[in-house]
Design a protein around this motif. Structure first.
Motif, mmCIF file in Angstrom:
data_model
loop_
_atom_site.group_PDB
_atom_site.id
_atom_site.type_symbol
_atom_site.label_atom_id
_atom_site.label_comp_id
_atom_site.label_asym_id
_atom_site.label_seq_id
_atom_site.Cartn_x
_atom_site.Cartn_y
_atom_site.Cartn_z
ATOM 1 N N ILE A 1 0.872 -1.176 0.000
ATOM 2 C CA ILE A 1 0.000 0.000 0.000
ATOM 3 C C ILE A 1 0.901 1.215 0.000
ATOM 4 N N TYR A 2 0.655 2.141 -0.888
ATOM 5 C CA TYR A 2 1.447 3.361 -0.973
ATOM 6 C C TYR A 2 0.609 4.504 -0.412
ATOM 7 N N LEU A 3 1.153 5.121 0.615
ATOM 8 C CA LEU A 3 0.441 6.180 1.324
ATOM 9 C C LEU A 3 1.044 7.537 1.002
ATOM 10 N N CYS A 4 0.167 8.477 0.797
ATOM 11 C CA CYS A 4 0.571 9.862 0.601
ATOM 12 C C CYS A 4 0.173 10.630 1.852
ATOM 13 N N ALA A 5 1.037 11.483 2.334
ATOM 14 C CA ALA A 5 0.723 12.287 3.514
ATOM 15 C C ALA A 5 1.152 13.718 3.266
ATOM 16 N N VAL A 6 0.373 14.636 3.755
ATOM 17 C CA VAL A 6 0.712 16.047 3.632
ATOM 18 C C VAL A 6 0.905 16.612 5.026
ATOM 19 N N GLU A 7 1.991 17.315 5.186
ATOM 20 C CA GLU A 7 2.299 17.910 6.479
ATOM 21 C C GLU A 7 1.731 19.307 6.542
ATOM 22 N N GLY A 8 0.977 19.558 7.619
ATOM 23 C CA GLY A 8 0.475 20.889 7.874
ATOM 24 C C GLY A 8 0.763 21.269 9.304
ATOM 25 N N PRO A 9 0.419 22.462 9.704
ATOM 26 C CA PRO A 9 0.732 22.902 11.048
ATOM 27 C C PRO A 9 -0.144 22.215 12.087
ATOM 28 N N LEU A 10 0.376 22.027 13.250
ATOM 29 C CA LEU A 10 -0.337 21.347 14.326
ATOM 30 C C LEU A 10 0.041 22.034 15.617
ATOM 31 N N GLY A 11 -0.659 23.053 15.980
ATOM 32 C CA GLY A 11 -0.278 23.782 17.181
ATOM 33 C C GLY A 11 1.144 24.264 17.031
ATOM 34 N N THR A 12 1.994 23.861 17.945
ATOM 35 C CA THR A 12 3.395 24.243 17.825
ATOM 36 C C THR A 12 4.200 23.135 17.160
ATOM 37 N N GLY A 13 3.528 22.080 16.728
ATOM 38 C CA GLY A 13 4.244 20.986 16.076
ATOM 39 C C GLY A 13 3.841 20.855 14.636
ATOM 40 N N ASN A 14 3.759 19.656 14.138
ATOM 41 C CA ASN A 14 3.338 19.449 12.752
ATOM 42 C C ASN A 14 2.424 18.225 12.685
ATOM 43 N N GLN A 15 1.463 18.272 11.778
ATOM 44 C CA GLN A 15 0.503 17.198 11.628
ATOM 45 C C GLN A 15 0.598 16.613 10.240
ATOM 46 N N PHE A 16 0.331 15.328 10.153
ATOM 47 C CA PHE A 16 0.364 14.627 8.881
ATOM 48 C C PHE A 16 -1.038 14.140 8.546
ATOM 49 N N TYR A 17 -1.536 14.583 7.393
ATOM 50 C CA TYR A 17 -2.832 14.140 6.898
ATOM 51 C C TYR A 17 -2.576 13.055 5.867
ATOM 52 N N PHE A 18 -3.126 11.879 6.108
ATOM 53 C CA PHE A 18 -2.878 10.750 5.220
ATOM 54 C C PHE A 18 -4.056 10.514 4.288
ATOM 55 N N GLY A 19 -3.739 10.087 3.067
ATOM 56 C CA GLY A 19 -4.748 9.584 2.158
ATOM 57 C C GLY A 19 -5.101 8.149 2.506
ATOM 58 N N THR A 20 -6.074 7.598 1.780
ATOM 59 C CA THR A 20 -6.511 6.223 2.043
ATOM 60 C C THR A 20 -5.535 5.196 1.503
ATOM 61 N N GLY A 21 -4.601 5.635 0.671
ATOM 62 C CA GLY A 21 -3.607 4.708 0.150
ATOM 63 C C GLY A 21 -4.012 4.105 -1.188
ATOM 64 N N THR A 22 -3.031 3.670 -1.944
ATOM 65 C CA THR A 22 -3.239 2.890 -3.166
ATOM 66 C C THR A 22 -2.639 1.515 -2.943
ATOM 67 N N SER A 23 -3.464 0.500 -3.092
ATOM 68 C CA SER A 23 -2.982 -0.872 -2.933
ATOM 69 C C SER A 23 -2.471 -1.371 -4.274
ATOM 70 N N LEU A 24 -1.183 -1.626 -4.354
ATOM 71 C CA LEU A 24 -0.563 -2.098 -5.600
ATOM 72 C C LEU A 24 -0.233 -3.576 -5.479
ATOM 73 N N THR A 25 -0.682 -4.342 -6.448
ATOM 74 C CA THR A 25 -0.333 -5.764 -6.524
ATOM 75 C C THR A 25 0.385 -5.997 -7.842
ATOM 76 N N VAL A 26 1.579 -6.538 -7.756
ATOM 77 C CA VAL A 26 2.368 -6.855 -8.947
ATOM 78 C C VAL A 26 2.417 -8.369 -9.082
ATOM 79 N N ILE A 27 1.884 -8.863 -10.176
ATOM 80 C CA ILE A 27 1.835 -10.307 -10.377
ATOM 81 C C ILE A 27 2.924 -10.730 -11.357
ATOM 82 N N PRO A 28 3.484 -11.924 -11.124
ATOM 83 C CA PRO A 28 4.614 -12.369 -11.974
ATOM 84 C C PRO A 28 4.158 -12.602 -13.413
#
Lengths: 110, 113
Positions: free
Chosen positions: B86-113
């Motif tokens: 599963i490949y996840l994309c996350a975007v960092e935004g501000p989080l109070g005095t820290g930082n927050q990561f917003y994640f997508g639902t992901g892309t499930s990749l299957t590679v077959i021989p």
């Protein structure tokens, strides 16, 4: 080097039982700490974050709570688990723009 | 409300194919965009992108960010079965005095021989 420990790896708990998941970070000071939950087929949902000892913010209202008793320790708890609490829980830390994850806990509530 | 959307949700390809995974975002005060690969447990970091138009490359993987159109793509060339994850994309935004990561639902990749 920095490492993150999360345990247990898997957990099966009955409905109504309490929960305690623990996460500790080594090799860094004053990290931001996070608890995420990943339900089947869904992305990572931020549950709690902490920017310092005793400072906890909740992103999603639910029957879970978090605590940070020490700088590098983050605990996820529940007094009474629900079936809907089943999922994969990930602890993460950051100091700066990159998040590092623990190995996760697979929680099944039966 | 801030959000990160990934597409496709799942993808099945044959070994040797090239795939492109998409991530679009709407995050206030964007700081960076990150790609992660999640196999069985913890996501592992792939790339961090902060500037538009600059391609990041690691072996057969590459990624680029478009901050004007608010999206990023992750390319995998000559796919192998070990790329299945599963490949996840996350975007960092501000989080109070820290930082927050917003994640997508992901892309499930299957590679077959």
């Amino acid at each position: 080097s920095q490492t993150i420990h999360q345990w247990p790896a898997t957990l099966v708990q009955p409905v109504g039982s309490p929960l305690s998941l623990e996460c500790t970070v080594e090799g860094t000071s004053n990290p931001n700490l996070y608890w995420y939950r990943q339900a089947a087929g869904r992305g990572l949902q931020l549950l709690f974050y902490s920017v310092g000892i005793g400072q906890i913010s909740s992103e999603v209202p639910q029957n879970l709570s978090a605590s940070r008793p020490q700088d590098r320790q983050f605990i996820l708890s529940s007094k009474k688990l629900l079936l809907s609490d089943s999922g994969f829980y990930l602890c993460a830390w950051s100091v700066g723009p990159e998040a590092f994850f623990g190995q996760g806990t697979r929680l099944t509530v039966v | 409300e801030d959000k990160v959307v990934q597409s496709p949700l799942s993808l099945v390809v044959h070994e040797g194919d090239t795939v492109t995974l998409n991530c679009s975002y709407e995050v206030t005060n964007f700081r960076s965009l990150l790609w992660y690969k999640q196999e069985k447990k913890a996501p592992t970091f792939l790339f961090m992108l902060t500037s538009s138009g600059i391609e990041k490359k690691s072996g057969r993987l590459s990624s680029i960010l478009d901050k004007k159109e608010l999206f990023s793509i992750l390319n995998i060339t000559a796919t192998q079965t070990g790329d299945s994850a599963i490949y996840l994309c996350a975007v960092e935004g501000p989080l109070g005095t820290g930082n927050q990561f917003y994640f997508g639902t992901g892309t499930s990749l299957t590679v077959i021989p």
